[in-house]
Design a protein around this motif. Structure first.
Motif, PDB file in Angstrom:
ATOM      1  N   GLY A  24       0.809  -1.219   0.000  1.00  0.00           N
ATOM      2  CA  GLY A  24       0.000   0.000   0.000  1.00  0.00           C
ATOM      3  C   GLY A  24       0.843   1.270   0.000  1.00  0.00           C
ATOM      4  O   GLY A  24       0.466   2.271  -0.624  1.00  0.00           O
ATOM      5  N   ALA A  25       1.984   1.227   0.663  1.00  0.00           N
ATOM      6  CA  ALA A  25       2.792   2.437   0.857  1.00  0.00           C
ATOM      7  C   ALA A  25       3.862   2.616  -0.220  1.00  0.00           C
ATOM      8  O   ALA A  25       4.621   3.578  -0.185  1.00  0.00           O
ATOM      9  CB  ALA A  25       3.449   2.401   2.235  1.00  0.00           C
ATOM     10  N   VAL A  26       3.925   1.700  -1.185  1.00  0.00           N
ATOM     11  CA  VAL A  26       4.988   1.762  -2.200  1.00  0.00           C
ATOM     12  C   VAL A  26       4.384   2.078  -3.571  1.00  0.00           C
ATOM     13  O   VAL A  26       3.520   1.357  -4.051  1.00  0.00           O
ATOM     14  CB  VAL A  26       5.761   0.417  -2.265  1.00  0.00           C
ATOM     15  CG1 VAL A  26       6.774   0.431  -3.394  1.00  0.00           C
ATOM     16  CG2 VAL A  26       6.428   0.115  -0.926  1.00  0.00           C
ATOM     17  N   SER A  27       4.835   3.170  -4.198  1.00  0.00           N
ATOM     18  CA  SER A  27       4.335   3.527  -5.529  1.00  0.00           C
ATOM     19  C   SER A  27       5.261   2.954  -6.597  1.00  0.00           C
ATOM     20  O   SER A  27       6.410   2.598  -6.314  1.00  0.00           O
ATOM     21  CB  SER A  27       4.286   5.042  -5.680  1.00  0.00           C
ATOM     22  OG  SER A  27       5.603   5.548  -5.602  1.00  0.00           O
ATOM     23  N   ALA A  28       4.739   2.903  -7.835  1.00  0.00           N
ATOM     24  CA  ALA A  28       5.565   2.436  -8.959  1.00  0.00           C
ATOM     25  C   ALA A  28       6.788   3.350  -9.116  1.00  0.00           C
ATOM     26  O   ALA A  28       7.892   2.875  -9.401  1.00  0.00           O
ATOM     27  CB  ALA A  28       4.731   2.398 -10.235  1.00  0.00           C
ATOM     28  N   ASN A  29       6.581   4.644  -8.889  1.00  0.00           N
ATOM     29  CA  ASN A  29       7.698   5.598  -8.972  1.00  0.00           C
ATOM     30  C   ASN A  29       8.840   5.239  -8.037  1.00  0.00           C
ATOM     31  O   ASN A  29      10.011   5.324  -8.403  1.00  0.00           O
ATOM     32  CB  ASN A  29       7.225   7.003  -8.569  1.00  0.00           C
ATOM     33  CG  ASN A  29       6.660   7.728  -9.775  1.00  0.00           C
ATOM     34  OD1 ASN A  29       6.717   7.214 -10.892  1.00  0.00           O
ATOM     35  ND2 ASN A  29       6.106   8.895  -9.538  1.00  0.00           N
ATOM     36  N   ARG A  30       8.460   4.878  -6.840  1.00  0.00           N
ATOM     37  CA  ARG A  30       9.473   4.568  -5.839  1.00  0.00           C
ATOM     38  C   ARG A  30      10.264   3.320  -6.249  1.00  0.00           C
ATOM     39  O   ARG A  30      11.456   3.226  -5.995  1.00  0.00           O
ATOM     40  CB  ARG A  30       8.769   4.326  -4.510  1.00  0.00           C
ATOM     41  CG  ARG A  30       9.692   4.442  -3.339  1.00  0.00           C
ATOM     42  CD  ARG A  30       8.911   4.731  -2.089  1.00  0.00           C
ATOM     43  NE  ARG A  30       9.674   4.437  -0.899  1.00  0.00           N
ATOM     44  CZ  ARG A  30       9.128   4.285   0.301  1.00  0.00           C
ATOM     45  NH1 ARG A  30       7.819   4.389   0.450  1.00  0.00           N
ATOM     46  NH2 ARG A  30       9.890   4.033   1.345  1.00  0.00           N
ATOM     47  N   ILE A  31       9.575   2.383  -6.872  1.00  0.00           N
ATOM     48  CA  ILE A  31      10.256   1.175  -7.354  1.00  0.00           C
ATOM     49  C   ILE A  31      11.259   1.552  -8.450  1.00  0.00           C
ATOM     50  O   ILE A  31      12.405   1.095  -8.447  1.00  0.00           O
ATOM     51  CB  ILE A  31       9.234   0.129  -7.867  1.00  0.00           C
ATOM     52  CG1 ILE A  31       8.304  -0.299  -6.719  1.00  0.00           C
ATOM     53  CG2 ILE A  31       9.943  -1.086  -8.457  1.00  0.00           C
ATOM     54  CD1 ILE A  31       7.118  -1.146  -7.135  1.00  0.00           C
ATOM     55  N   ALA A  32      10.818   2.439  -9.363  1.00  0.00           N
ATOM     56  CA  ALA A  32      11.717   2.905 -10.432  1.00  0.00           C
ATOM     57  C   ALA A  32      12.951   3.578  -9.830  1.00  0.00           C
ATOM     58  O   ALA A  32      14.088   3.280 -10.226  1.00  0.00           O
ATOM     59  CB  ALA A  32      10.966   3.867 -11.352  1.00  0.00           C
TER      60      ALA A  32
END
Lengths: 228, 228
Positions: A24-32
């Motif tokens: 819930g707290a992790v966005s795709a952006n953050r993964i990138a």
């Protein structure tokens, strides 16, 4: 960078972040960001976060499946310990999934189906394995197949929920905690053991320590790989 | 409307919505709507959704605690079935919590502490109960207290996770499913029973059916109450 390498780097970064913070707290952006690639590059491989979650889960299932079909060919008590501990280690590796399971499976009927099929297959493999142990005179189970199935079910429910149980009690997930989890599983199976429980426990613990040491070595190796 | 009545209506509506959709998908506004009260009125009672979740959880703990301290005074096998089934029913009633447990407890250290304390107390009560059964010659456990504790742990892990397990397999949560859950718990305890397992199973099932019938009656009553 080749597609497959990028994809597996994305999945490794996602798994790390999901385990640390929850999906819930992790966005795709953050993964990138964690991968050091652009948002556009990430989207080229996975349209959205849900696709990444599904891909990580498929990787988990594949990893869990590998090897199981051969288990009943090695019907020893040492191998029994190895089987349960291997699963505990995979649950540790993919712990976000086991923490959020009810939610993730409710959101995605295909994932739920795949997970249920995988578990059903696993139960049948465990049944075969236990009967092979019985065939070798190492265990003696009730003759009613429903009772054997219930016993196996219970060991599996304990296995799947042990690490969460540790979490709720603010216990660090360590080799000792895994040993304790297998100890509880063994307690369920103990009434059906023909061999000396003391010796089995001793042997199992050695197996678990060896596997756990191997696992932390692997984890270090893969972290180094990720850092390259 | 008196404060207490409004508060318990808010909590009942929140519980319904959390069970239907999960806490993530339910806003405070939606809870107010379901109660037929204004957003301002709801905020007067609970500042935000997190406060509502905490209050529902405290209600669950209070409900689970009530009665437990007397259990060891009725050490019969029928009462054992009643104890486990009462817990299964409470898990069914507060199922959103058991589905999202890992997440909810991670977000709120105080909730986690309270939950861990409650479970620890429960384990000690169960131990007392099992020893009382042994005192009456109904069961015979291993003399090592760690083994008794492991056996009780396992029954508890199965109890807490049984309804989720049904969910993952797309099984309807029914009386039959609860019976099956208690059947698995009984399978763990069976090696330590002194009495005839057939008879115990029979008696337990009658107890469970009676309790389940009572529970659905209660559920109907409380729905009617809510509709007033």
């Amino acid at each position: 960078m080749a597609t497959r390498i990028t994809q597996s780097r994305i999945l490794a970064a996602a798994l790390e972040l999901f385990n640390e913070h929850g999906t819930g707290a992790v966005s795709a952006n953050r993964i990138a960001e964690r991968c050091g690639i652009s948002k556009g590059n990430l989207q080229y491989h996975f349209r959205n976060k849900q696709e990444i979650i599904t891909a990580v889960f498929q990787q988990a299932i594949a990893e869990m499946d590998s090897g199981w079909y051969r288990d009943h060919l090695a019907p020893t008590l040492e191998h029994m310990a190895a089987m349960y501990v291997r699963q505990l280690q995979l649950i540790l590796k993919y712990r976000f999934f086991y923490r959020e399971m009810a939610d993730l499976l409710r959101q995605d009927p295909r994932l739920r189906k795949r997970f249920a099929d995988n578990r059903e297959r696993r139960m049948r493999e465990l049944e075969k394995f236990m009967l092979a142990l019985q065939g070798r005179g190492l265990m003696r189970f009730p003759s009613d197949p429903r009772r054997l199935r219930a016993i196996i079910d219970v060991t599996w429910i304990v296995n799947e929920n042990w690490l969460n149980y540790m979490d709720y009690h603010d216990r660090t997930v360590s080799v000792a905690a895994m040993l304790e989890g297998y100890g509880e599983i063994l307690e369920v199976l103990r009434p059906y053991l023909c061999a000396d429980p003391q010796q089995i426990t001793q042997e199992s613990y050695l197996t678990i320590e060896r596997l756990a040491a191997q696992a932390s070595q692997d984890a270090e190796d893969s972290t180094e790989l990720l850092a390259i």
